[in-house]
Motif scaffolding. Structure first.
Motif, PDB file in Angstrom:
ATOM      1  N   GLN A 127       2.443   4.256 -17.669  1.00 31.16           N
ATOM      2  CA  GLN A 127       1.503   3.169 -17.335  1.00 31.16           C
ATOM      3  C   GLN A 127       2.247   1.839 -17.442  1.00 31.16           C
ATOM      4  OE1 GLN A 127      -1.534   1.290 -20.208  1.00 31.16           O
ATOM      5  NE2 GLN A 127      -2.762   2.855 -19.207  1.00 31.16           N
ATOM      6  N   SER A 128       1.917   0.913 -16.564  1.00 35.96           N
ATOM      7  CA  SER A 128       2.452  -0.446 -16.751  1.00 35.96           C
ATOM      8  C   SER A 128       1.312  -1.427 -16.506  1.00 35.96           C
ATOM      9  CB  SER A 128       3.610  -0.722 -15.786  1.00 35.96           C
ATOM     10  OG  SER A 128       3.136  -0.874 -14.468  1.00 35.96           O
ATOM     11  N   ARG A 129       1.389  -2.553 -17.153  1.00 31.94           N
ATOM     12  CA  ARG A 129       0.333  -3.561 -16.983  1.00 31.94           C
ATOM     13  C   ARG A 129       0.828  -4.917 -17.433  1.00 31.94           C
ATOM     14  NH1 ARG A 129      -3.974  -1.207 -21.313  1.00 31.94           N
ATOM     15  NH2 ARG A 129      -5.216  -2.990 -20.776  1.00 31.94           N
ATOM     16  N   LEU A 130       0.182  -5.918 -16.869  1.00 32.31           N
ATOM     17  CA  LEU A 130       0.386  -7.280 -17.353  1.00 32.31           C
ATOM     18  C   LEU A 130      -0.903  -7.642 -18.077  1.00 32.31           C
ATOM     19  CD1 LEU A 130       2.139  -9.880 -17.122  1.00 32.31           C
ATOM     20  CD2 LEU A 130       0.821 -10.437 -15.096  1.00 32.31           C
ATOM     21  N   MET A 164       6.394  -0.726 -24.697  1.00 34.60           N
ATOM     22  CA  MET A 164       7.191  -1.925 -24.926  1.00 34.60           C
ATOM     23  C   MET A 164       6.400  -3.099 -24.374  1.00 34.60           C
ATOM     24  SD  MET A 164      11.087  -0.945 -24.437  1.00 34.60           S
ATOM     25  CE  MET A 164      11.735   0.651 -24.946  1.00 34.60           C
ATOM     26  N   SER A 165       6.176  -4.083 -25.223  1.00 33.27           N
ATOM     27  CA  SER A 165       5.504  -5.309 -24.804  1.00 33.27           C
ATOM     28  C   SER A 165       6.578  -6.374 -24.646  1.00 33.27           C
ATOM     29  CB  SER A 165       4.483  -5.702 -25.874  1.00 33.27           C
ATOM     30  OG  SER A 165       3.994  -6.984 -25.599  1.00 33.27           O
ATOM     31  N   VAL A 166       6.733  -6.832 -23.408  1.00 28.62           N
ATOM     32  CA  VAL A 166       7.743  -7.860 -23.125  1.00 28.62           C
ATOM     33  C   VAL A 166       7.023  -9.197 -23.108  1.00 28.62           C
ATOM     34  CG1 VAL A 166       9.474  -8.661 -21.471  1.00 28.62           C
ATOM     35  CG2 VAL A 166       9.047  -6.198 -21.743  1.00 28.62           C
ATOM     36  N   LEU A 167       7.360 -10.060 -24.047  1.00 31.79           N
ATOM     37  CA  LEU A 167       6.664 -11.350 -24.158  1.00 31.79           C
ATOM     38  C   LEU A 167       7.156 -12.286 -23.052  1.00 31.79           C
ATOM     39  CD1 LEU A 167       5.869 -10.021 -26.758  1.00 31.79           C
ATOM     40  CD2 LEU A 167       6.520 -12.077 -28.006  1.00 31.79           C
ATOM     41  N   LEU A 168       6.208 -12.739 -22.230  1.00 31.37           N
ATOM     42  CA  LEU A 168       6.561 -13.608 -21.100  1.00 31.37           C
ATOM     43  C   LEU A 168       6.097 -15.039 -21.340  1.00 31.37           C
ATOM     44  CD1 LEU A 168       5.694 -11.035 -18.345  1.00 31.37           C
ATOM     45  CD2 LEU A 168       7.963 -11.719 -19.112  1.00 31.37           C
ATOM     46  N   ALA A 169       5.297 -15.226 -22.380  1.00 29.87           N
ATOM     47  CA  ALA A 169       4.929 -16.566 -22.857  1.00 29.87           C
ATOM     48  C   ALA A 169       5.067 -16.480 -24.367  1.00 29.87           C
ATOM     49  CB  ALA A 169       3.487 -16.889 -22.478  1.00 29.87           C
ATOM     50  N   GLU A 170       5.197 -17.612 -25.023  1.00 25.72           N
ATOM     51  CA  GLU A 170       5.342 -17.543 -26.478  1.00 25.72           C
ATOM     52  C   GLU A 170       4.087 -16.918 -27.089  1.00 25.72           C
ATOM     53  OE1 GLU A 170       6.859 -20.983 -28.423  1.00 25.72           O
ATOM     54  OE2 GLU A 170       6.710 -20.017 -30.398  1.00 25.72           O
ATOM     55  N   ASN A 171       4.275 -15.965 -27.966  1.00 27.58           N
ATOM     56  CA  ASN A 171       3.166 -15.385 -28.724  1.00 27.58           C
ATOM     57  C   ASN A 171       3.218 -16.019 -30.112  1.00 27.58           C
ATOM     58  OD1 ASN A 171       2.324 -12.027 -27.663  1.00 27.58           O
ATOM     59  ND2 ASN A 171       3.274 -13.612 -26.415  1.00 27.58           N
ATOM     60  N   THR A 172       2.214 -16.820 -30.418  1.00 26.75           N
ATOM     61  CA  THR A 172       2.187 -17.542 -31.697  1.00 26.75           C
ATOM     62  C   THR A 172       1.189 -16.834 -32.623  1.00 26.75           C
ATOM     63  OG1 THR A 172       0.307 -18.982 -31.230  1.00 26.75           O
ATOM     64  CG2 THR A 172       2.434 -19.651 -30.289  1.00 26.75           C
ATOM     65  N   ALA A 228       1.504  -9.127 -37.476  1.00 21.69           N
ATOM     66  CA  ALA A 228       1.317  -9.671 -36.124  1.00 21.69           C
ATOM     67  C   ALA A 228       2.649 -10.285 -35.687  1.00 21.69           C
ATOM     68  CB  ALA A 228       0.201 -10.705 -36.120  1.00 21.69           C
ATOM     69  N   PRO A 229       3.545  -9.462 -35.123  1.00 25.14           N
ATOM     70  CA  PRO A 229       4.841 -10.005 -34.729  1.00 25.14           C
ATOM     71  C   PRO A 229       4.654 -11.058 -33.641  1.00 25.14           C
ATOM     72  CG  PRO A 229       4.777  -7.596 -34.462  1.00 25.14           C
ATOM     73  CD  PRO A 229       3.387  -8.052 -34.762  1.00 25.14           C
ATOM     74  N   THR A 230       5.310 -12.191 -33.826  1.00 17.28           N
ATOM     75  CA  THR A 230       5.230 -13.259 -32.827  1.00 17.28           C
ATOM     76  C   THR A 230       6.624 -13.431 -32.231  1.00 17.28           C
ATOM     77  OG1 THR A 230       5.679 -14.833 -34.565  1.00 17.28           O
ATOM     78  CG2 THR A 230       3.374 -14.494 -33.983  1.00 17.28           C
ATOM     79  N   GLY A 231       6.748 -14.279 -31.233  1.00 19.89           N
ATOM     80  CA  GLY A 231       8.097 -14.484 -30.701  1.00 19.89           C
ATOM     81  C   GLY A 231       8.089 -15.317 -29.449  1.00 19.89           C
ATOM     82  N   LYS A 232       9.289 -15.725 -29.102  1.00 18.98           N
ATOM     83  CA  LYS A 232       9.494 -16.517 -27.895  1.00 18.98           C
ATOM     84  C   LYS A 232       9.481 -15.578 -26.690  1.00 18.98           C
ATOM     85  CE  LYS A 232      11.406 -20.516 -29.754  1.00 18.98           C
ATOM     86  NZ  LYS A 232      10.132 -21.086 -30.141  1.00 18.98           N
ATOM     87  N   PRO A 233       9.312 -16.159 -25.498  1.00 17.55           N
ATOM     88  CA  PRO A 233       9.459 -15.322 -24.302  1.00 17.55           C
ATOM     89  C   PRO A 233      10.817 -14.611 -24.341  1.00 17.55           C
ATOM     90  CG  PRO A 233       8.693 -17.525 -23.720  1.00 17.55           C
ATOM     91  CD  PRO A 233       8.994 -17.559 -25.199  1.00 17.55           C
ATOM     92  N   GLY A 234      10.816 -13.371 -23.922  1.00 17.71           N
ATOM     93  CA  GLY A 234      12.066 -12.606 -23.948  1.00 17.71           C
ATOM     94  C   GLY A 234      12.152 -11.685 -25.142  1.00 17.71           C
ATOM     95  N   THR A 235      11.191 -11.814 -26.076  1.00 14.21           N
ATOM     96  CA  THR A 235      11.128 -10.872 -27.196  1.00 14.21           C
ATOM     97  C   THR A 235      10.458  -9.589 -26.700  1.00 14.21           C
ATOM     98  OG1 THR A 235      10.872 -12.709 -28.739  1.00 14.21           O
ATOM     99  CG2 THR A 235      10.150 -10.550 -29.522  1.00 14.21           C
ATOM    100  N   ASN A 258       1.862 -10.920 -21.514  1.00 14.74           N
ATOM    101  CA  ASN A 258       2.817  -9.898 -21.931  1.00 14.74           C
ATOM    102  C   ASN A 258       2.814  -8.763 -20.913  1.00 14.74           C
ATOM    103  OD1 ASN A 258       3.134 -11.374 -24.300  1.00 14.74           O
ATOM    104  ND2 ASN A 258       1.808 -10.044 -25.516  1.00 14.74           N
ATOM    105  N   ALA A 259       4.008  -8.302 -20.555  1.00 12.49           N
ATOM    106  CA  ALA A 259       4.097  -7.106 -19.708  1.00 12.49           C
ATOM    107  C   ALA A 259       4.215  -5.893 -20.627  1.00 12.49           C
ATOM    108  CB  ALA A 259       5.325  -7.194 -18.809  1.00 12.49           C
ATOM    109  N   PHE A 260       3.394  -4.879 -20.345  1.00 14.17           N
ATOM    110  CA  PHE A 260       3.458  -3.641 -21.135  1.00 14.17           C
ATOM    111  C   PHE A 260       4.029  -2.537 -20.263  1.00 14.17           C
ATOM    112  CE2 PHE A 260       1.193  -3.894 -25.198  1.00 14.17           C
ATOM    113  CZ  PHE A 260       0.649  -5.164 -25.122  1.00 14.17           C
TER     114      PHE A 260
END
Ligand SMILES: O=C(O)CCC(=O)C(=O)O
Length: 304
Positions: A127-130, A164-172, A228-235, A258-260
């Motif tokens: 499965q993939s999703r945004l 895998m969740s690819v962070l595409l915006a900052e997750n705060t 609750a792991p946070t991170g910059k885009p690209g995490t 986030n892209a999953f």
């Protein structure tokens, strides 16, 4: 055949033990993760990889995300899920089938290679999703184990898949980042309530079946805590298919995107669902089991 992961068939929920490994392949010096990372994934059921993509690659991914969100009418209609009672986009499914960039992301060695290693098998995208949480109005994803739904509604036999969740915006801490219960992946929480036909039409907006009960969630959260792991885009946040997770709504002005990508071991391909007769459609749970060929790490425009 006895179902070792029954759910939605008894009057009371149960906490059952996991019968499957988590990190399937023993660590070796040529592994794509350090020994500590593999041990953490195995022990806690999740792992955070920082700076997985360089700024130019992120530009490519973020441009593509903007393009997908800006013109949903160009996409297969049923893959675009809006929030209950509004036109706000909640998720776009099958992104790797509707976007060359996302297909390339799914096959990238930094993701697909890691999944192949951890699951010790060839993998395909189940499965993939945004998942988009716009500022002020993004809604929550209630607690769940993905595996419970994939097993009961899709026919995934065993726990040999990961997201895998690819962070595409900052997750705060404030804009509704993913929350996980570390260590919960070792316990299978059975759910109560028989699944209605075509449940996915509602569950992709808000799940009513396959929802763990509050006592089981409280037991897990008291025992293991919540992170609750946070991170910059690209995490990239990896988590096992049975890790209990969810996220809060986003009432900040800062959107979260986030892209999953869900990787399943080819040996664990879907069978008939263990719950309802009718499986969910392909855009939610593919039945085309084509193994990925991990592609060299590069999402730069020229990489094709
Ligand atoms: O996007 C999120 O915060 C959680 C999404 C999720 O739980 C899921 O897609 O299964």
């Amino acid at each position: 055949m006895e179902d070792i992961y029954p759910s939605r068939c008894a009057a009371e929920p149960e906490l059952l033990p996991r019968h499957d490994p988590v990190a399937y392949r023993p660590w070796a010096p040529d592994a794509p993760l350090s020994r500590e990372q593999v041990e953490q994934f195995d022990r806690e059921g999740y792992l955070v990889l920082e700076n997985a993509f360089d700024p130019a690659e992120l530009d490519v991914l973020q441009d593509e995300t903007g393009r997908l969100l800006a013109d949903p009418s160009a996409l297969d209609e049923e893959t675009v899920i809006t929030e209950r009672g509004s036109k706000e986009i909640r998720s776009i499914f099958a992104i790797h089938e509707q976007s060359r960039v996302m297909a390339r992301l799914a096959a990238d060695d930094r993701l697909a290679g890691v999944a192949t290693f951890l699951l010790d098998d060839e993998v395909y995208v189940h499965q993939s999703r945004l998942n988009y949480k716009p500022g002020f109005r993004g809604k929550e994803f209630y607690w769940h184990s993905d595996f419970e739904t994939w097993h009961i509604e899709d026919g995934m036999p065993r726990m040999r898949a990961l997201s895998m969740s690819v962070l595409l915006a900052e997750n705060t801490p404030n804009n509704g980042p993913l929350m996980v219960i570390p260590g919960s992946h070792r316990t299978y929480v059975t759910c109560v309530g028989e699944t209605p036909d075509d449940h996915y039409r509602l569950s992709l907006k808000k799940q009513d079946y396959g929802v763990p009960d509050e006592l089981s969630l409280a037991i897990l959260a008291h025992k293991h805590g919540i992170v609750a792991p946070t991170g910059k885009p690209g995490t990239v946040i990896l988590f096992d298919c049975n890790t209990m997770h969810g996220s809060n709504g986003n009432i900040t002005p800062f959107p979260r995107a986030n892209a999953f990508l869900v990787y399943n071991a080819i040996s664990n391909r879907l069978q008939r669902p263990f719950g309802p007769e009718k499986p969910r459609p392909d855009f939610v749970a593919t039945r085309e089991f084509t193994p990925l060929e991990p592609r060299p790490a590069s999402l730069h425009k020229a990489a094709g």
